[in-house]
Design an enzyme around this catalytic site. Sequence first.
Site, PDB file in Angstrom:
ATOM      1  N   CYS A  82      36.200  38.973  35.017  1.00 37.73           N
ATOM      2  CA  CYS A  82      36.186  40.425  34.873  1.00 37.73           C
ATOM      3  C   CYS A  82      37.094  41.094  35.926  1.00 37.73           C
ATOM      4  CB  CYS A  82      34.753  40.931  34.884  1.00 37.73           C
ATOM      5  SG  CYS A  82      34.584  42.440  33.943  1.00 37.73           S
ATOM      6  N   HIS A 173      31.222  37.871  31.831  1.00 39.41           N
ATOM      7  CA  HIS A 173      30.472  37.413  33.014  1.00 39.41           C
ATOM      8  C   HIS A 173      29.694  36.134  32.695  1.00 39.41           C
ATOM      9  CE1 HIS A 173      30.728  40.962  35.791  1.00 39.41           C
ATOM     10  NE2 HIS A 173      31.183  41.498  34.683  1.00 39.41           N
ATOM     11  N   GLU A 175      28.435  33.995  34.560  1.00 38.41           N
ATOM     12  CA  GLU A 175      27.350  33.769  35.523  1.00 38.41           C
ATOM     13  C   GLU A 175      26.066  34.470  35.098  1.00 38.41           C
ATOM     14  OE1 GLU A 175      29.797  35.782  35.817  1.00 38.41           O
ATOM     15  OE2 GLU A 175      29.147  37.637  36.779  1.00 38.41           O
TER      16      GLU A 175
END
Length: 196
Positions: A82, A173, A175
């Site tokens: 990002c 994202h 994660e």
Amino acid sequence: MANSIPRIGVLAIQGDYAAHATALEEAGATPSEIRKPEELGALDGLILPGGESTTMLKFLEKRHFFEALKDFCAHKPVFGTCAGAILLAREVRNPAQRSLGVLDAIVERNAYGRQIDSSILHAETALPGGPLEMVFIRAPRIAAIGAGVEALAWREGFPALVRQGNLMAATFHPELSADRRVHHLFVGLVSGAPAR
Ligand code: GLN
């Protein structure tokens, strides 16, 4: 660095670096939070997390961190997610902004407008294991990639996950999803990279 657990830093200036550290641990790496250019030397690879690229850039431009990071990108694997992808790009639009310029891609910031600026999609990916969950938060769009850049997942026909040699970038994202395929891919890249 064969036969040892890779040491992967997460730039911890701002943004969601803690979730990346957890994901890296789950993917078999030893994470560490990085706040100073001197800390780069101990690393086998680095993640530039999501957050606000303008804020990160301002911080990096102090104390020669920007130059140190650019040099690190030339020698070791780096994964930008990002805002991190924005920092890696060759060209940034909407608005134009300085970047490390190491990833041969044109990235447009905040490309999806206010109405749909955050969303979760399940999209096609070249990674084995079927569609990939992608969490987008005020996401950029990779508008174009150079010939040496491989797209590994897409959003509405635009690359959302790319790889160029030792560099990876995602407009989403990874994660924040439970699926660890993307972090495994990066840890594998770091593990296979020649020691320098
Ligand atoms: N909109 C942010 C930027 O332009 C990126 C958003 C994110 O990292 N989730 O830097």
